[in-house]
Design an enzyme around this catalytic site. Sequence first.
Site, PDB file in Angstrom:
ATOM      1  N   ASP A   1       3.100   3.107  -3.205  1.00  9.45           N
ATOM      2  CA  ASP A   1       3.937   2.843  -2.036  1.00  9.45           C
ATOM      3  C   ASP A   1       5.065   3.880  -1.990  1.00  9.45           C
ATOM      4  OD1 ASP A   1       5.460   1.234   0.031  1.00  9.45           O
ATOM      5  OD2 ASP A   1       3.922  -0.216  -0.490  1.00  9.45           O
TER       6      ASP A   1
ATOM      7  N   HIS B   1      10.194  -0.305   1.573  1.00  6.86           N
ATOM      8  CA  HIS B   1       8.844  -0.866   1.655  1.00  6.86           C
ATOM      9  C   HIS B   1       8.225  -1.069   0.276  1.00  6.86           C
ATOM     10  CE1 HIS B   1       4.495  -0.911   2.740  1.00  6.86           C
ATOM     11  NE2 HIS B   1       4.906  -1.374   3.909  1.00  6.86           N
TER      12      HIS B   1
ATOM     13  N   SER C   1       1.089  -5.245   5.195  1.00  6.75           N
ATOM     14  CA  SER C   1       1.706  -4.679   3.988  1.00  6.75           C
ATOM     15  C   SER C   1       2.285  -5.773   3.111  1.00  6.75           C
ATOM     16  CB  SER C   1       2.830  -3.705   4.360  1.00  6.75           C
ATOM     17  OG  SER C   1       2.332  -2.456   4.724  1.00  6.75           O
TER      18      SER C   1
END
Length: 759
Positions: free
Chosen positions: A140, A213, A543
């Site tokens: 990520d 994220h 996600s």
Amino acid sequence: MSSSFLSSTASFLFVLLYIGSFHVSDGAQQGTYIVHMAKSQMPSSFDHHSLWYESSLKSISESAEMLYTYNNAIHGFATRLTPEEADSLKTQPGVISVRPEQRYELHTTRTPLFLGLGVHNSGLFPETGPGSDVVIGVLDTGVWPESKSFSDEGYGPIPSTWKGECEAGTKFTTSLCNRKLIGARFFVCGYEAEYGPVDESKESRSPRDDDGHGTHTASTAAGSIVEGANLLGFANGTARGMAYRARVAVYKVCWKPQCFSSDVLAGIDKAIEDNVNVLSLSLGKRNRDYTNDVAMGAFSAMERGIFVSCSAGNDGPSPSSLSNVAPWITTVGAGTLDRDFPALVTLGNGKSYIGASLFKKDALPPILLPFVYAGSASNNATYGKFCLSGTLIPEKVYGKIVMCEKGENDRAEKGEVVKAAGGLGMILPNRANRGEELAAKAHVLPATTVGQKAGDIIRRYVKTDPSPTASIVIQGTVVKVKPSPVLAAFSSRGPNPITPNILKPDLIAPGVNILAAWTGALGPSGLASDTSRVEFNIISGTSMSCPHVSGLAALLKSVHPDWSPAAIRSALMTTAYNTYKDGKPLLDILTVKPSTPFGHGAGHVSPGTAISPGLIYDLTTKDYIDFLCALNYNSSQIRCVTRGNYACDPRKMYSVADLNYPSFSVSVHGSGGTYKYTRTVTNVGGAGSYTVKVISETAAVKISVEPAVLNFKKVNEKKSYSVTFTVVSSMAPRSNSFGSIEWSDGKHVVASPVAISWT
């Protein structure tokens, strides 16, 4: 519409593909290419494959340099070449393929309780022992190591099987890793080959996460227990990852503004070498075949016993919009929780509507305020309604609530534009492709999203009333919302765009309004102008659902260390649920009608029952190779995917229907016909007899199972059965129909969804 329905917008983190880009260098176009080599064909004159790779590269370009050498995910390397050089390299001995790299963007506390785990797993999974030896690798944007979610308090020594490292870089020292965060690496060669050196004033050239994220997904999968977690007072409670005792290894492969497949492949390559047990990738793209970088890297991981979980994509509700559909990948869609963040919109005509908001600063006064439509207060007739920067006229906006349309820019940016023009609040109506879904967002001013139906009414009011007024009252956090879960509108849908006879997604997990750890480098709105800092943030996307399943797979691995990735997926799928406790089917938030297996796959994940599934559908590397043969892949394509010198047997009849998958998808050609599938189940629940139950929603397709009873005398015993789908041409509805095949011994229910589509 009830506040139980959650909403998402196009501004959520999602993954799109842009095929490998090129830039002009020394008068010739150069781009990054992934080169696949037949390692077994290395001439004996070379002592190591890397020397052979370099010699092959130098034979066509003395100036070319390797960005990466891949040893595990694939056999080969990444390099910068002109198209002419790439064509020349394809002719060199031992070169299987030379492909332009691909670009990706990212697909982007109450969930343990919602999933029936409780704060401490409710005794279902071990608190110590094997559970703390499982390692989840997260590819990520990196990690914010100071987050409490990565505290190693109470952890024992790092597992002896771990081979990874903690790499230092900008604002990141090796001391930031610990017994929880046991590995941290970054991969930047692909990015820098295209854009030049990372701008370290804006982004850390290290495993540090400046985006948020990666920290969010890693803590969702395996974050440590943190009491009093919340976002600005919303969702207050105890936060923890699914497998909160598992170890975490992060691989930073995504950089602003996107992820390069050469970097992603390098991350997978190292994760395999480091000996992770689970790989979690909340990124992806739509592909035409299985010779893409994520699928190939995932195959290598699967072959080494690593469970690979990937996000399904945020391109719903369009059909066949799925990413990451390789059958050796567990593809995860998104559903809602039983938690909402309601905001009440009241209009001057006395009508009220429920929206969702995460604003918690200076609230609007509890009175009606002047209300204006952005398109009527703009200097741009075409784009003014979207509240783009510089399009609002301050004199028409000052002191008012503004209605902005979604699209063109991020939701939080719209609020920034309204605030800069003097507006006091903002209302955002959903488009048709998001329906009544209410996904909350942290804003820089009082703002709320409303569903499409309410949005249409509010828009009509603000455009036609001579003196429109409105108020926004943000109401905090509400739990035990029903019905829940519901399928998220943004969650990508089937049928499978590559192989319609393999049902995807596999299942759904919580992916809307998810609270998890956040970076300290960016405010919760994601805006550069947002100087506030939070320890946790609430965001939505597949996600977010992907790391839920990654963590649950780690839990199952801790209890069943000998289970293969396919066995773990089978347990999660066959025990998933697709009805509520009252027996009614799961709903699709877009239509507020029953969801289908093309949206929810096998159903919503249920970890409490997955631990003891009764029967499992297992798969081996050979099974997947036979699957590729059934698709008529040639030897070069198979070698690209498998790294092995495999060839299909011309005397054997291969069939996709024979892949031992825990679901059934039948693609009917023409008006009728008979389709036969075979499956083999392995008993993991003790001696007993299982009886089949067939459910079909249409009389046009007759489903027969032979035999109807499976008798098991011992654990690990295998039994096979066949399923015949007979389509009655005179009754064929020519529209999708669904059903299920369930085996039960009175204690376990082993359910497989059935999807039938006409082509």
